[in-house]
Design a protein around this motif. Structure first.
Motif, PDB file in Angstrom:
ATOM      1  N   GLN A  12       0.834  -1.199   0.000  1.00  0.00           N
ATOM      2  CA  GLN A  12       0.000   0.000   0.000  1.00  0.00           C
ATOM      3  C   GLN A  12       0.873   1.255   0.000  1.00  0.00           C
ATOM      4  OE1 GLN A  12      -2.695  -0.356   3.362  1.00  0.00           O
ATOM      5  NE2 GLN A  12      -4.272  -1.224   2.034  1.00  0.00           N
ATOM      6  N   ALA A  13       0.324   2.329  -0.501  1.00  0.00           N
ATOM      7  CA  ALA A  13       1.034   3.604  -0.486  1.00  0.00           C
ATOM      8  C   ALA A  13       1.457   3.950   0.939  1.00  0.00           C
ATOM      9  CB  ALA A  13       0.152   4.700  -1.057  1.00  0.00           C
ATOM     10  N   LYS A  86       4.982   5.240  -3.209  1.00  0.00           N
ATOM     11  CA  LYS A  86       3.869   5.936  -3.855  1.00  0.00           C
ATOM     12  C   LYS A  86       3.385   5.097  -5.041  1.00  0.00           C
ATOM     13  CE  LYS A  86       6.281  10.320  -2.975  1.00  0.00           C
ATOM     14  NZ  LYS A  86       6.854  11.536  -3.612  1.00  0.00           N
ATOM     15  N   PRO A  87       2.153   5.310  -5.462  1.00  0.00           N
ATOM     16  CA  PRO A  87       1.684   4.576  -6.644  1.00  0.00           C
ATOM     17  C   PRO A  87       2.573   4.799  -7.857  1.00  0.00           C
ATOM     18  CG  PRO A  87      -0.171   5.516  -5.465  1.00  0.00           C
ATOM     19  CD  PRO A  87       1.059   6.032  -4.787  1.00  0.00           C
ATOM     20  N   THR A  90       5.295   2.251  -8.857  1.00  0.00           N
ATOM     21  CA  THR A  90       4.941   0.963  -9.458  1.00  0.00           C
ATOM     22  C   THR A  90       5.717   0.735 -10.753  1.00  0.00           C
ATOM     23  OG1 THR A  90       2.724   0.939  -8.496  1.00  0.00           O
ATOM     24  CG2 THR A  90       3.069  -0.367 -10.494  1.00  0.00           C
ATOM     25  N   VAL A 121       2.427  -0.613  -6.105  1.00  0.00           N
ATOM     26  CA  VAL A 121       2.024   0.201  -4.960  1.00  0.00           C
ATOM     27  C   VAL A 121       0.584   0.636  -5.176  1.00  0.00           C
ATOM     28  CG1 VAL A 121       2.547   2.194  -3.533  1.00  0.00           C
ATOM     29  CG2 VAL A 121       4.400   0.994  -4.728  1.00  0.00           C
ATOM     30  N   SER A 122      -0.285   0.212  -4.276  1.00  0.00           N
ATOM     31  CA  SER A 122      -1.702   0.544  -4.400  1.00  0.00           C
ATOM     32  C   SER A 122      -2.020   1.813  -3.627  1.00  0.00           C
ATOM     33  CB  SER A 122      -2.556  -0.608  -3.900  1.00  0.00           C
ATOM     34  OG  SER A 122      -2.329  -0.824  -2.524  1.00  0.00           O
ATOM     35  N   SER A 123      -2.997   2.545  -4.112  1.00  0.00           N
ATOM     36  CA  SER A 123      -3.374   3.819  -3.453  1.00  0.00           C
ATOM     37  C   SER A 123      -4.433   3.598  -2.392  1.00  0.00           C
ATOM     38  CB  SER A 123      -3.880   4.803  -4.503  1.00  0.00           C
ATOM     39  OG  SER A 123      -4.971   4.247  -5.223  1.00  0.00           O
TER      40      SER A 123
END
Length: 123
Positions: A12-13, A86-87, A90, A121-123
């Motif tokens: 995750q972010a 951060k996304p 990715t 990286v997911s937001s």
């Protein structure tokens, strides 16, 4: 020289990941090392580099203060500690090795490449 990158995954972010790159040869200490990344549809870009004995490092502005590159000559490995992800981070991350002295940001400068490890990286 064969390079094997590992440690990618989904995070995750704001989270952290640690990538590792293992080199196949004992001449690892004679190689400068770097990390690059390539996001879908984009060019491969420089992330970080470290000198042969690990004294000097250099980072892309986009990761400075969040990522740390280090090397362990006893293990023939170089790590990339990634914090505050951060996304936009990715990408598939690649490690690379260069025989010449110095730090290099261009992909053409590197002599050996690993196969890449995916960081999402997911937001």
């Amino acid at each position: 020289v064969q390079l094997q990158a590992s440690g990618g995954g989904l995070v995750q972010a704001g989270g952290s990941l640690r990538l590792s790159c293992a080199a196949s040869r004992s001449t690892f200490s004679s190689l400068g090392m770097g990390w690059f990344r390539q996001a879908p549809g984009k060019e491969r870009e420089f992330v970080a580099a470290i000198s042969r004995i690990g004294v000097t490092t250099y980072y892309a502005d986009s990761v400075k203060g969040r990522f740390t590159i280090s090397r362990d000559s006893a293990k023939n490995s170089v790590d990339l500690q990634m914090n505050s992800l951060k996304p936009g981070d990715t990408a598939v991350y690649y490690c690379a090795a260069v025989k010449r002295t110095g730090l290099y940001v261009n992909t053409d400068s590197y002599d050996y490449w690993g196969q890449g490890t995916l960081v999402t990286v997911s937001s």
